[in-house]
Design an enzyme around this catalytic site. Structure first.
Site, PDB file in Angstrom:
ATOM      1  N   GLY A   1      40.512  44.498 -17.764  1.00 39.76           N
ATOM      2  CA  GLY A   1      40.456  43.155 -17.187  1.00 39.76           C
ATOM      3  C   GLY A   1      41.852  42.627 -16.901  1.00 39.76           C
ATOM      4  O   GLY A   1      42.137  42.105 -15.812  1.00 39.76           O
ATOM      5  N   HIS A   2      42.753  42.782 -17.887  1.00 46.87           N
ATOM      6  CA  HIS A   2      44.139  42.376 -17.669  1.00 46.87           C
ATOM      7  C   HIS A   2      44.771  43.208 -16.546  1.00 46.87           C
ATOM      8  O   HIS A   2      45.524  42.683 -15.720  1.00 46.87           O
ATOM      9  CB  HIS A   2      44.962  42.577 -18.945  1.00 46.87           C
TER      10      HIS A   2
ATOM     11  N   GLN B   1      47.070  27.798 -30.360  1.00 45.41           N
ATOM     12  CA  GLN B   1      45.720  27.727 -29.785  1.00 45.41           C
ATOM     13  C   GLN B   1      44.662  28.297 -30.714  1.00 45.41           C
ATOM     14  O   GLN B   1      43.486  28.353 -30.344  1.00 45.41           O
ATOM     15  CB  GLN B   1      45.680  28.394 -28.408  1.00 45.41           C
TER      16      GLN B   1
HETATM   17  P1  AMP Z   1      43.910  36.849 -23.070  1.00 45.83           P
HETATM   18  O1  AMP Z   1      44.869  37.969 -23.321  1.00 45.83           O
HETATM   19  O2  AMP Z   1      42.557  37.086 -23.639  1.00 45.83           O
HETATM   20  O3  AMP Z   1      44.493  35.509 -23.381  1.00 45.83           O
HETATM   21  O4  AMP Z   1      43.676  36.857 -21.498  1.00 45.83           O
HETATM   22  C1  AMP Z   1      44.753  36.804 -20.608  1.00 45.83           C
HETATM   23  C2  AMP Z   1      44.229  36.571 -19.215  1.00 45.83           C
HETATM   24  O5  AMP Z   1      43.364  37.651 -18.864  1.00 45.83           O
HETATM   25  C3  AMP Z   1      43.385  35.291 -19.105  1.00 45.83           C
HETATM   26  O6  AMP Z   1      43.650  34.686 -17.848  1.00 45.83           O
HETATM   27  C4  AMP Z   1      41.992  35.819 -19.182  1.00 45.83           C
HETATM   28  O7  AMP Z   1      41.041  34.977 -18.531  1.00 45.83           O
HETATM   29  C5  AMP Z   1      42.124  37.130 -18.460  1.00 45.83           C
HETATM   30  N1  AMP Z   1      41.042  38.046 -18.844  1.00 45.83           N
HETATM   31  C6  AMP Z   1      40.701  38.446 -20.087  1.00 45.83           C
HETATM   32  N2  AMP Z   1      39.612  39.250 -20.037  1.00 45.83           N
HETATM   33  C7  AMP Z   1      39.265  39.353 -18.725  1.00 45.83           C
HETATM   34  C8  AMP Z   1      38.230  40.028 -18.018  1.00 45.83           C
HETATM   35  N3  AMP Z   1      37.305  40.768 -18.649  1.00 45.83           N
HETATM   36  N4  AMP Z   1      38.182  39.906 -16.675  1.00 45.83           N
HETATM   37  C9  AMP Z   1      39.097  39.161 -16.012  1.00 45.83           C
HETATM   38  N5  AMP Z   1      40.106  38.496 -16.625  1.00 45.83           N
HETATM   39  C10 AMP Z   1      40.185  38.588 -17.961  1.00 45.83           C
END
Ligand code: AMP
Length: 281
Positions: free
Chosen positions: A33-34, A61
């Site tokens: 996803g990232h 957070q």
């Molecule tokens: P995090 O590391 O969980 O804080 O996420 C960092 C960024 O990646 C944020 O903008 C999340 O919304 C995005 N993100 C996390 N998981 C996904 C996913 N499965 N699909 C798309 N974006 C994602």
């Protein structure tokens, strides 16, 4: 690809970086996803522009009983993924760099962040707004990319940028999913194999519920399917306006069905969009 650990290093890198600078803020433990966000950032920046990925597990957070301490921090693998997807720099600061001793400013969004996850996680979005504002000011990007998986976060950040005149383009990226529909998340690695199987019922329940005709029926069906199939009641299921997050959405407005559920100790969130023409709402 440069790996930068201090604000001073990041600022120096930024002075030399070629425009446009596109930012991808993350907490690390990077997955596909990232990676999709980094690919989108590269596309947006073009070959000449600069893609910066930030990796920072932001303490402000997390609630006192949340998973801050056990959150995975595989920095080396994260840097490899960033390199493979064409990032120009990874900014991975320490807590003291971002919150130096005596740090006392917090940015509180007072409307969109009150419901949904904000109701379950008091202070969470103030922590998000504060760290994202700091990262924006340190890296001064033209654009930043956020995932729609964290739908409320994306809406809050759009508001942050609008209300504080950041002048940064915020790009939302569709949720990237596993083969069975589960939204990819760094927290999925907490799930046992049995819990992981149950987790696939979560997106399926939301998708199934969108077939219902009214906001009440949609949320009731999603709640029942989650309870019946996963065995625990969702923390919330809410049908909201896609932009204002007001619930229920006014007739004819684009809507989002958003929910959170705990499977064991692991909290999962997800959402599906409902176009006005699909829902008779
Ligand atoms: P995090 O590391 O969980 O804080 O996420 C960092 C960024 O990646 C944020 O903008 C999340 O919304 C995005 N993100 C996390 N998981 C996904 C996913 N499965 N699909 C798309 N974006 C994602």
């Amino acid at each position: 690809m440069r790996i930068l650990a201090t604000v001073a290093e990041m600022r120096n890198f930024r002075l030399e970086a070629s425009d446009p600078v596109v930012l991808v803020p993350t907490m690390g433990a990077l997955h596909a996803g990232h990676a999709a966000l980094i690919d989108a950032a590269r596309q947006h920046a073009g070959a000449q522009g600069t893609v910066i990925v930030t990796v920072f597990v932001n303490p402000t957070q997390f609630g006192p009983h949340e998973d801050f301490h056990r959150y995975p921090r595989p920095l080396e693998a994260d840097c490899e993924l960033c390199r493979a997807h064409g990032a120009d720099a990874v900014f991975a600061p320490t807590i003291e760099e971002i919150y130096p001793p005596g740090d006392s400013i917090r940015i509180d969004e007072t409307s969109l962040s009150r419901g949904l996850c904000g109701a379950e996680r008091p202070g969470h979005f103030a922590g998000v707004c504060t760290v994202v504002a700091k990262l924006f000011l340190i890296t001064r990007p033209a654009a930043a990319i956020f995932g729609e998986k964290d739908y409320q976060q994306l809406a809050v950040i759009r508001r942050l940028v609008r209300d504080l005149f950041f002048g940064i383009e915020i790009i939302g990226h569709p949720t990237v999913r596993e083969h069975d529909g589960l939204a990819m998340s760094s927290r999925n690695r907490y799930l046992t194999p049995e819990q992981r199987q149950l987790a696939a019922f979560f997106p399926a329940a939301l998708q199934d519920a969108t077939m219902e005709a009214t906001p009440e029926l949609i949320t009731a069906r999603a709640t029942k399917l989650i309870k019946d199939n996963i065995g625990s009641a969702p923390q919330y299921v809410s049908l909201v306006d896609a932009e204002t997050l007001e619930s229920p959405p006014a007739a004819g407005r684009p809507a989002v069905l958003a929910a959170a559920v705990k499977i064991g100790d692991t909290r999962l969130i997800d959402n599906v969009r409902i176009a006005p023409r699909d829902a008779k709402i």
